[in-house]
Design an enzyme around this catalytic site. Structure first.
Site, short mmCIF file in Angstrom:
data_model
loop_
_atom_site.label_atom_id
_atom_site.label_comp_id
_atom_site.label_asym_id
_atom_site.label_seq_id
_atom_site.Cartn_x
_atom_site.Cartn_y
_atom_site.Cartn_z
N SER A 175 -17.65 61.74 38.54
CA SER A 175 -16.39 62.62 38.71
C SER A 175 -15.51 61.79 39.64
CB SER A 175 -17.00 63.77 39.33
OG SER A 175 -16.03 64.81 39.35
N ASP B 68 -18.11 70.19 29.54
CA ASP B 68 -17.60 70.08 30.79
C ASP B 68 -16.53 71.04 31.19
OD1 ASP B 68 -16.67 69.29 33.30
OD2 ASP B 68 -17.29 67.05 33.12
N HIS C 218 -20.64 69.19 33.27
CA HIS C 218 -19.92 68.18 34.26
C HIS C 218 -20.97 67.48 35.03
CE1 HIS C 218 -17.14 66.37 36.73
NE2 HIS C 218 -17.42 67.11 37.79
#
Length: 270
Positions: A114, A221, A251
């Site tokens: 991320s 996601d 995610h």
């Protein structure tokens, strides 16, 4: 005879001067002498820490394969000092560079999740710059990016915030964003985070790192849409970039099958 493998060592380094000084916690594991592969560096996500399931799985894989591994917490995260509200992309990048320079030796694979995907790209660029100037002791073997979120402060936050939220950030300097993760408490999005993030945007031009890149992205996601990963691949040179789309992935990509894919991507490099 087999010697028992020691646990990862918890260490602290000091980054920054004066009022911006903070103590950064890192866990590292040295390579076993028989090991040939590159070392691993874990870069976590926004509001995540180095004890998350992906980071721990990576540490266990490194232990089982005799590989060196470093994971750490950004300031305001996990076991590190400093306040989350003071965090910016530049501040967390400074910490990432300091950890890399202190603990890494030889070729390294940067693994970023991320926000950590953005950090890995920025850190890789820094490593490349420094290598031209001096004989650095550590080099770049490749990147593994998990639901990478480069430029998220601008592309995924600011551009999508309603006018009322933007106004609150501009006038009060902070907005408390509701959270679906961790402890569920809202977390502060500061004007400083948004404005300083603009100094580190990557998606506007080519990102030439000169090493293999593996990207894993969940098609379901809700935080980093798959189109974002696609936009990133367009900025990377095409010679050794592989994007794996996980059709039912979210995610976190923390299910056993997701972690197996991440570890396979790490094993493939170097």
């Amino acid at each position: 005879m087999n010697h028992p493998i020691p646990d990862a060592v918890l260490d602290f380094i000091d980054v920054g001067e004066g009022p911006s000084a903070r103590r950064i916690a890192a866990r590292r594991r040295a390579a076993q002498e028989s090991s040939q592969g590159p070392g691993l560096v874990w870069l976590g996500g926004f509001k995540s820490d180095m004890q998350g399931s992906k980071a721990v799985a990576l540490d266990e894989w490194a232990r089982d394969h005799g590989r060196a591994v470093v994971r750490f917490d950004y300031s305001g995260h996990g076991e590190s000092g400093g306040d989350f509200v003071d965090g910016t992309i530049g501040r967390w990048l400074e910490e990432s560079v300091a950890v890399f320079e202190r603990f890494c030796d030889g070729p390294q694979i940067l693994i970023g999740s991320s926000m950590g995907g953005w950090m890995a790209l920025l850190l890789a660029r820094e490593i490349k710059k420094r290598q031209k100037k001096l004989q650095a002791k550590a080099s770049l073997a490749g990147l593994v990016l998990i639901a990478p979120a480069p430029d998220f402060t601008e592309e995924l936050m600011w551009k999508n915030f309603p006018a009322a939220v933007k106004k609150e950030i501009e006038t009060k300097g902070v907005w408390l964003r509701p959270s679906n993760y961790g402890d569920g408490l809202p977390y502060p999005i500061t004007r400083n985070l948004i404005e300083e993030g603009r100094n580190h945007l990557l998606l506007g031009s080519a990102i030439d790192l000169g090493c293999p890149v593996r990207i894993l992205q969940g098609a379901q996601d809700p935080d980093v849409p798959w189109q974002h990963a696609f936009a990133l691949t367009h900025r990377l040179p095409a010679d050794d970039v592989v994007l794996t789309m996980i059709q039912d992935g979210d995610h976190r990509l923390s299910r056993p099958q997701d972690i197996a894919r991440i570890l396979a991507a790490v094993a493939e490099i170097g």
